[in-house]
Every structure is written in structure tokens, then in C-alpha cells.
Design a protein around this motif. Structure first.
Motif, PDB file in Angstrom:
ATOM      1  N   HIS A  38       0.834  -1.214   0.000  1.00 17.74           N
ATOM      2  CA  HIS A  38       0.000   0.000   0.000  1.00 17.74           C
ATOM      3  C   HIS A  38       0.867   1.262   0.000  1.00 17.74           C
ATOM      4  O   HIS A  38       0.587   2.211  -0.728  1.00 17.74           O
ATOM      5  CB  HIS A  38      -0.911  -0.047   1.233  1.00 17.74           C
ATOM      6  CG  HIS A  38      -1.516   1.238   1.651  1.00 17.74           C
ATOM      7  ND1 HIS A  38      -2.723   1.676   1.158  1.00 17.74           N
ATOM      8  CD2 HIS A  38      -1.097   2.182   2.516  1.00 17.74           C
ATOM      9  CE1 HIS A  38      -3.022   2.842   1.712  1.00 17.74           C
ATOM     10  NE2 HIS A  38      -2.054   3.163   2.541  1.00 17.74           N
ATOM     11  N   VAL A  41       2.457   1.930  -3.579  1.00 17.21           N
ATOM     12  CA  VAL A  41       1.623   2.048  -4.776  1.00 17.21           C
ATOM     13  C   VAL A  41       1.686   3.478  -5.304  1.00 17.21           C
ATOM     14  O   VAL A  41       1.563   4.442  -4.550  1.00 17.21           O
ATOM     15  CB  VAL A  41       0.161   1.664  -4.466  1.00 17.21           C
ATOM     16  CG1 VAL A  41      -0.757   2.003  -5.620  1.00 17.21           C
ATOM     17  CG2 VAL A  41       0.062   0.195  -4.132  1.00 17.21           C
ATOM     18  N   SER A  46      -3.667   4.509  -8.486  1.00 16.66           N
ATOM     19  CA  SER A  46      -3.063   4.265  -7.175  1.00 16.66           C
ATOM     20  C   SER A  46      -3.992   4.648  -6.023  1.00 16.66           C
ATOM     21  O   SER A  46      -4.007   3.968  -5.006  1.00 16.66           O
ATOM     22  CB  SER A  46      -1.721   4.978  -7.039  1.00 16.66           C
ATOM     23  OG  SER A  46      -1.875   6.376  -7.096  1.00 16.66           O
ATOM     24  N   GLN A  49      -6.351   1.873  -5.517  1.00 14.17           N
ATOM     25  CA  GLN A  49      -5.641   0.749  -4.902  1.00 14.17           C
ATOM     26  C   GLN A  49      -5.402   1.005  -3.417  1.00 14.17           C
ATOM     27  O   GLN A  49      -5.552   0.096  -2.599  1.00 14.17           O
ATOM     28  CB  GLN A  49      -4.312   0.491  -5.609  1.00 14.17           C
ATOM     29  CG  GLN A  49      -4.470  -0.132  -6.970  1.00 14.17           C
ATOM     30  CD  GLN A  49      -3.133  -0.455  -7.611  1.00 14.17           C
ATOM     31  OE1 GLN A  49      -2.083  -0.323  -6.993  1.00 14.17           O
ATOM     32  NE2 GLN A  49      -3.171  -0.891  -8.860  1.00 14.17           N
ATOM     33  N   HIS A  50      -5.037   2.240  -3.084  1.00 16.71           N
ATOM     34  CA  HIS A  50      -4.841   2.594  -1.670  1.00 16.71           C
ATOM     35  C   HIS A  50      -6.115   2.330  -0.874  1.00 16.71           C
ATOM     36  O   HIS A  50      -6.062   1.737   0.210  1.00 16.71           O
ATOM     37  CB  HIS A  50      -4.453   4.075  -1.530  1.00 16.71           C
ATOM     38  CG  HIS A  50      -3.009   4.355  -1.732  1.00 16.71           C
ATOM     39  ND1 HIS A  50      -2.086   4.277  -0.718  1.00 16.71           N
ATOM     40  CD2 HIS A  50      -2.325   4.711  -2.843  1.00 16.71           C
ATOM     41  CE1 HIS A  50      -0.892   4.584  -1.190  1.00 16.71           C
ATOM     42  NE2 HIS A  50      -1.002   4.846  -2.476  1.00 16.71           N
ATOM     43  N   ALA A  52      -8.708   0.378  -1.666  1.00 14.12           N
ATOM     44  CA  ALA A  52      -9.021  -1.059  -1.638  1.00 14.12           C
ATOM     45  C   ALA A  52      -8.157  -1.785  -0.614  1.00 14.12           C
ATOM     46  O   ALA A  52      -8.648  -2.617   0.156  1.00 14.12           O
ATOM     47  CB  ALA A  52      -8.830  -1.665  -3.031  1.00 14.12           C
ATOM     48  N   LEU A  53      -6.882  -1.457  -0.604  1.00 16.64           N
ATOM     49  CA  LEU A  53      -5.967  -2.092   0.360  1.00 16.64           C
ATOM     50  C   LEU A  53      -6.313  -1.708   1.787  1.00 16.64           C
ATOM     51  O   LEU A  53      -6.346  -2.563   2.675  1.00 16.64           O
ATOM     52  CB  LEU A  53      -4.525  -1.727   0.031  1.00 16.64           C
ATOM     53  CG  LEU A  53      -3.952  -2.448  -1.194  1.00 16.64           C
ATOM     54  CD1 LEU A  53      -2.763  -1.688  -1.761  1.00 16.64           C
ATOM     55  CD2 LEU A  53      -3.563  -3.874  -0.834  1.00 16.64           C
ATOM     56  N   ARG A 131     -11.038  -6.219  -6.596  1.00 15.77           N
ATOM     57  CA  ARG A 131     -10.723  -4.795  -6.823  1.00 15.77           C
ATOM     58  C   ARG A 131      -9.363  -4.611  -7.488  1.00 15.77           C
ATOM     59  O   ARG A 131      -9.225  -3.814  -8.413  1.00 15.77           O
ATOM     60  CB  ARG A 131     -10.783  -4.033  -5.504  1.00 15.77           C
ATOM     61  CG  ARG A 131     -12.201  -3.942  -4.964  1.00 15.77           C
ATOM     62  CD  ARG A 131     -12.244  -3.352  -3.586  1.00 15.77           C
ATOM     63  NE  ARG A 131     -13.618  -3.341  -3.104  1.00 15.77           N
ATOM     64  CZ  ARG A 131     -13.941  -3.444  -1.843  1.00 15.77           C
ATOM     65  NH1 ARG A 131     -13.011  -3.568  -0.907  1.00 15.77           N
ATOM     66  NH2 ARG A 131     -15.209  -3.429  -1.477  1.00 15.77           N
ATOM     67  N   MET A 132      -8.364  -5.341  -7.009  1.00 17.30           N
ATOM     68  CA  MET A 132      -7.021  -5.175  -7.562  1.00 17.30           C
ATOM     69  C   MET A 132      -6.959  -5.662  -9.018  1.00 17.30           C
ATOM     70  O   MET A 132      -6.286  -5.048  -9.840  1.00 17.30           O
ATOM     71  CB  MET A 132      -5.986  -5.911  -6.698  1.00 17.30           C
ATOM     72  CG  MET A 132      -5.884  -5.375  -5.263  1.00 17.30           C
ATOM     73  SD  MET A 132      -5.492  -3.622  -5.141  1.00 17.30           S
ATOM     74  CE  MET A 132      -3.755  -3.686  -5.456  1.00 17.30           C
ATOM     75  N   LEU A 135      -8.437  -3.078 -11.307  1.00 15.57           N
ATOM     76  CA  LEU A 135      -7.637  -1.857 -11.436  1.00 15.57           C
ATOM     77  C   LEU A 135      -6.380  -2.073 -12.290  1.00 15.57           C
ATOM     78  O   LEU A 135      -5.665  -1.120 -12.569  1.00 15.57           O
ATOM     79  CB  LEU A 135      -7.247  -1.339 -10.056  1.00 15.57           C
ATOM     80  CG  LEU A 135      -8.401  -0.793  -9.237  1.00 15.57           C
ATOM     81  CD1 LEU A 135      -7.972  -0.569  -7.788  1.00 15.57           C
ATOM     82  CD2 LEU A 135      -8.941   0.494  -9.851  1.00 15.57           C
ATOM     83  N   GLU A 136      -6.121  -3.308 -12.690  1.00 11.09           N
ATOM     84  CA  GLU A 136      -4.914  -3.565 -13.487  1.00 11.09           C
ATOM     85  C   GLU A 136      -5.047  -2.974 -14.882  1.00 11.09           C
ATOM     86  O   GLU A 136      -6.063  -2.910 -15.484  1.00 11.09           O
ATOM     87  CB  GLU A 136      -4.635  -5.071 -13.601  1.00 11.09           C
ATOM     88  CG  GLU A 136      -4.041  -5.637 -12.355  1.00 11.09           C
ATOM     89  CD  GLU A 136      -3.556  -7.074 -12.535  1.00 11.09           C
ATOM     90  OE1 GLU A 136      -2.470  -7.353 -12.033  1.00 11.09           O
ATOM     91  OE2 GLU A 136      -4.254  -7.900 -13.160  1.00 11.09           O
TER      92      GLU A 136
END
Length: 136
Positions: A38, A41, A46, A49-50, A52-53, A131-132, A135-136
Motif C-alpha cells: 500500500h 503504490v 493508485s 488501490q490505496h 481497496a488495500l 478490486r485489484m 484496477l490492473e
């Protein structure tokens, strides 16, 4: 003969407690590995992703605490060691492998309510993976 049987039962319980202690240490290490990832990222997506993490970590830390406290209540003192935690290179692979590890560790817990907490932990992993991957 009875003393031998009692010793075997006690040894099995001690081995089970070692397995549970190791499992809990690995949960904490995995949670921390997500935080390490996290913090590193950056780039497109990003912020998502932050978020989601952070959401996954919050749920997993809470579930880890519940598993740990329940285990202490049912098994007595545990001697938990947290393994070295590294920043994962491939977050998807890292997370999928840990999901499988958690699944294989269910055998250490016979109680339905602990299985339910493990379900919560794995649900958080699945939501994070969803989620990850998106987001790719």
C-alpha cells in the motif's frame, strides 16, 4: 496405559497450539505485507488501490484479532511469532497464495464460530482480489 493416552492427547494439543500460533503470526505478517505494498503504490489507479488495500487491511486486522482472542480463550496461552514481512512484488499472486494457505489452515479450528471468522477473513481477501484485478 491411561497415562500414555493422556500424554498423547496433551502432545497433540501442544502441536495444535503451535500450528495455531504459527497461523496467527502468518496472518499478521500477511496483513503487514499488504500495508507495505500500500505504501509503495503509485501511478494510474493508485488512489483506488490505496482505498481497496486500506479497506481489506482493516477487515483482516479485525478478523485476525477475533481469531487470536478466541484462540487464547479456548486454547490457553499461545506463543505467536510474526515472520519477517516483505513487500510483495506481485500483489495478486501473493494474495491468491495466501488465500490458499488460509484455506489449508482451517483444519486447526474445529469450532464453527472460528470457521465463520475465517470466512470473514477470506471474504476480505476475495474482495481485495476483485478490486485489484479490476484496477490492473
Amino acid at each position: 496405559m491411561s497415562n500414555l493416552k493422556e500424554a498423547t492427547v496433551k502432545e497433540k494439543k501442544e502441536l495444535r497450539n503451535v500450528d495455531i500460533s504459527m497461523f496467527i503470526g502468518n496472518l499478521v505478517s500477511f496483513n503487514n505485507s499488504l500495508k507495505l505494498y500500500h505504501w509503495h503504490v503509485s501511478g494510474i489507479g493508485s488512489y483506488a488501490q490505496h482505498i481497496a488495500l486500506d479497506q481489506a487491511i482493516e477487515t483482516m486486522v479485525e478478523a485476525t484479532d477475533r481469531i487470536t482472542e478466541t484462540s487464547y480463550a479456548m486454547k490457553g496461552d499461545l506463543f505467536i511469532t510474526i515472520p519477517e514481512t516483505k513487500n510483495p512484488g506481485n500483489i495478486i499472486k501473493h494474495t491468491e497464495q495466501f488465500y490458499d494457505y488460509v484455506e489449508s489452515s482451517r483444519k486447526f479450528f474445529s469450532e464453527d464460530f472460528v470457521q465463520s471468522i475465517i470466512d470473514d477473513y477470506q471474504e476480505a481477501i476475495q474482495q481485495l482480489l476483485y478490486r485489484m484485478k479490476r484496477l490492473e
